[in-house]
Motif scaffolding. Structure first.
Motif, PDB file in Angstrom:
ATOM      1  N   UNK A 280      69.599   1.436 125.608  1.00  0.00           N
ATOM      2  CA  UNK A 280      70.845   2.062 126.025  1.00  0.00           C
ATOM      3  C   UNK A 280      71.749   1.003 126.645  1.00  0.00           C
ATOM      4  N   UNK A 281      73.032   1.311 126.702  1.00  0.00           N
ATOM      5  CA  UNK A 281      74.031   0.420 127.302  1.00  0.00           C
ATOM      6  C   UNK A 281      74.548   1.095 128.572  1.00  0.00           C
ATOM      7  N   UNK A 282      74.548   0.370 129.677  1.00  0.00           N
ATOM      8  CA  UNK A 282      74.982   0.908 130.964  1.00  0.00           C
ATOM      9  C   UNK A 282      76.228   0.170 131.429  1.00  0.00           C
ATOM     10  N   UNK A 283      77.263   0.918 131.787  1.00  0.00           N
ATOM     11  CA  UNK A 283      78.480   0.353 132.366  1.00  0.00           C
ATOM     12  C   UNK A 283      78.592   0.921 133.776  1.00  0.00           C
ATOM     13  N   UNK A 284      78.228   0.100 134.764  1.00  0.00           N
ATOM     14  CA  UNK A 284      78.198   0.551 136.156  1.00  0.00           C
ATOM     15  C   UNK A 284      78.622  -0.600 137.062  1.00  0.00           C
ATOM     16  N   UNK A 285      79.916  -0.988 137.007  1.00  0.00           N
ATOM     17  CA  UNK A 285      80.351  -2.163 137.769  1.00  0.00           C
ATOM     18  C   UNK A 285      80.207  -2.004 139.281  1.00  0.00           C
ATOM     19  N   UNK A 286      80.240  -0.771 139.785  1.00  0.00           N
ATOM     20  CA  UNK A 286      80.153  -0.549 141.229  1.00  0.00           C
ATOM     21  C   UNK A 286      78.734  -0.202 141.681  1.00  0.00           C
ATOM     22  N   UNK A 287      77.764  -0.248 140.771  1.00  0.00           N
ATOM     23  CA  UNK A 287      76.373   0.069 141.071  1.00  0.00           C
ATOM     24  C   UNK A 287      76.243   1.453 141.714  1.00  0.00           C
ATOM     25  N   UNK A 288      76.951   2.408 141.128  1.00  0.00           N
ATOM     26  CA  UNK A 288      76.933   3.762 141.679  1.00  0.00           C
ATOM     27  C   UNK A 288      75.667   4.515 141.312  1.00  0.00           C
ATOM     28  N   UNK A 289      74.900   4.004 140.376  1.00  0.00           N
ATOM     29  CA  UNK A 289      73.663   4.693 140.026  1.00  0.00           C
ATOM     30  C   UNK A 289      72.713   4.763 141.216  1.00  0.00           C
ATOM     31  N   UNK A 290      72.773   3.744 142.089  1.00  0.00           N
ATOM     32  CA  UNK A 290      71.881   3.740 143.249  1.00  0.00           C
ATOM     33  C   UNK A 290      72.236   4.814 144.273  1.00  0.00           C
ATOM     34  N   UNK A 291      73.415   5.438 144.139  1.00  0.00           N
ATOM     35  CA  UNK A 291      73.813   6.492 145.065  1.00  0.00           C
ATOM     36  C   UNK A 291      73.265   7.854 144.659  1.00  0.00           C
ATOM     37  N   UNK A 292      72.663   7.923 143.502  1.00  0.00           N
ATOM     38  CA  UNK A 292      72.114   9.189 143.027  1.00  0.00           C
ATOM     39  C   UNK A 292      70.815   9.514 143.760  1.00  0.00           C
ATOM     40  N   UNK A 293      70.610  10.789 144.040  1.00  0.00           N
ATOM     41  CA  UNK A 293      69.385  11.221 144.689  1.00  0.00           C
ATOM     42  C   UNK A 293      68.221  11.185 143.697  1.00  0.00           C
ATOM     43  N   UNK A 294      66.988  11.191 144.195  1.00  0.00           N
ATOM     44  CA  UNK A 294      65.833  11.134 143.289  1.00  0.00           C
ATOM     45  C   UNK A 294      65.833  12.229 142.226  1.00  0.00           C
ATOM     46  N   UNK A 295      66.197  13.458 142.606  1.00  0.00           N
ATOM     47  CA  UNK A 295      66.209  14.544 141.623  1.00  0.00           C
ATOM     48  C   UNK A 295      67.243  14.286 140.534  1.00  0.00           C
ATOM     49  N   UNK A 296      68.394  13.715 140.916  1.00  0.00           N
ATOM     50  CA  UNK A 296      69.429  13.411 139.933  1.00  0.00           C
ATOM     51  C   UNK A 296      68.993  12.280 139.007  1.00  0.00           C
ATOM     52  N   UNK A 297      68.346  11.273 139.577  1.00  0.00           N
ATOM     53  CA  UNK A 297      67.840  10.165 138.743  1.00  0.00           C
ATOM     54  C   UNK A 297      66.801  10.672 137.744  1.00  0.00           C
ATOM     55  N   UNK A 298      65.911  11.506 138.227  1.00  0.00           N
ATOM     56  CA  UNK A 298      64.862  12.035 137.362  1.00  0.00           C
ATOM     57  C   UNK A 298      65.454  12.852 136.222  1.00  0.00           C
ATOM     58  N   UNK A 299      66.414  13.715 136.539  1.00  0.00           N
ATOM     59  CA  UNK A 299      67.009  14.573 135.519  1.00  0.00           C
ATOM     60  C   UNK A 299      67.773  13.752 134.490  1.00  0.00           C
TER      61      UNK A 299
END
Length: 378
Positions: A280-299
């Motif tokens: 997959x290709x990820x575009x996340x210049x602000x590293x906002x993925x780390x702000x997601x909660x565990x349940x959101x990451x899992x889903x």
């Protein structure tokens, strides 16, 4: 506001249990065929006694068209319908009711066998899986209030044996029963499904902690790359027993390279780490993925894995883009290229879609290849 944070009266059966309804998307179409058949048969029975023989057939077609509109508006992968679609469907149904009533003007008419109020009730029933209780009540009662007076004015002179209250009840009664049945159905499904979804959310385990074989292989490969540069140098120093100026310079270069690698690794978000093991290709210049909660990451990771495992999916076409919003939320867009037929694709992705819908807000398909949602601010 995520799905589980919303009041139950604002949730539809489709929102809390999409798998059941996307796997059987022909409910409105079947009801439309029933309306058309019932209205046509009753119209044919009364044909010799009316002045406008074609009115009942046209009216039956209009009510059936309302169900067909619901069917087309609620096809899989389309955005969930709202007020606009509901209003249009009920206006079409009310128009069929009024036309049917006008078709009996000047005729001998048995109101007890009139089909049109039941036809409107079927249109209301076709909306039951897709609208919340509040919207079903508002739209159903609104259509009844709007259509009943016009139908009464046309029908009342043709049935002198019945009083005005009885005629009004015979016109509005089936419609009100349809509203009550649809609202009850929606309320029962939501009432039973929401506790199940809440219990499910308590059992979620972050996939960041669960180390899959792919992640372990990727880490072993990175360690091997680092060792391939450092170990030969250390072995050479150990064999000679002395550290030369050249060795010092090389040690500094290796240290800088290792430091750069470690800094780069520390700057990766969990989604970037997923992209290292998944195509997959990820575009996340602000590293906002780390702000997601565990349940959101899992889903989200579960949905991405399901997309990649979908037969006919172009793995290189999956793009995940995260952008900040003025209110602090994070907008997420997932683009995919899947050639699998729409129905089978929905059946495959629906459980993961539902799981994600319980953890984020505004989840929707812009079309069959673009999924969008927002992660609320902390």
């Amino acid at each position: 506001m995520t799905l589980l944070e919303r009041p139950r009266g604002t949730l539809s059966a489709q929102q809390v249990d999409p798998l059941s309804w996307v796997s059987g998307p022909f409910v409105p179409l079947v009801l439309g065929l029933l309306v058309l058949a019932y209205g046509s048969v009753m119209g044919a029975i009364t044909l010799p006694d009316v002045r406008h023989p074609g009115a009942q057939f046209v009216a039956a077609g209009i009510c059936a068209a309302a169900c067909l509109f619901v069917h087309l508006a609620t096809r899989p992968m389309r955005p969930q319908i709202g007020w606009a679609a509901g209003v249009i469907a009920m206006l079409i149904a009310a128009s069929g009711l009024v036309l049917s009533a006008l078709g009996y003007v000047g005729a001998r008419f048995t109101i007890e066998t009139w089909w049109a109020p039941i036809g409107v009730a079927m249109v209301i029933a076709s909306l039951a899986p897709y609208l919340s209780v509040r919207r079903i009540l508002a739209l159903g009662l609104g259509a009844t209030i709007v259509g009943t007076p016009f139908a009464y004015l046309a029908i009342a002179p043709q049935v002198p044996l019945w009083g005005p209250v009885s005629i009004a009840l015979m016109i509005a009664g089936p419609q009100l029963l349809g509203v009550a049945g649809a609202a009850t159905f929606s309320a029962v499904v939501v009432h039973r499904m929401v506790p199940m979804l809440e219990r499910r959310s308590q059992l979620l385990v972050s996939l960041d902690a669960a180390r899959s074989e792919d992640v372990e292989r990727a880490e072993r490969r990175r360690l091997a790359e680092l060792s391939a540069r450092v170990v030969p140098f250390l072995e050479g120093v150990a064999e000679t027993g002395e550290v030369t100026l050249r060795d010092r310079g090389l040690a500094g270069q290796l240290a800088r390279q290792l430091r750069d690698d470690l800094v780069a690794r520390s700057n990766l978000s969990w989604l970037d780490s997923v992209a290292e093991t998944e195509p997959i290709v990820v575009v996340d210049p602000e590293r906002r993925a780390n702000r997601m909660r565990p349940a959101q990451r899992t889903a989200l990771r579960g949905l991405l894995r399901a997309i990649l495992e979908t037969p006919g999916a172009d793995a290189g076409s999956v793009l995940v883009e995260l952008r900040g919003q003025p209110d602090g939320a994070t907008a997420v867009a997932v683009s995919l290229d899947v050639d699998l037929p729409e129905g089978r694709r929905i059946m495959h992705l629906s459980p993961y879609y539902l799981t994600l819908d319980t953890a984020v807000r505004g989840l929707r398909w812009d079309d069959v290849r673009h999924l969008r949602f927002e992660v609320p601010p902390e």
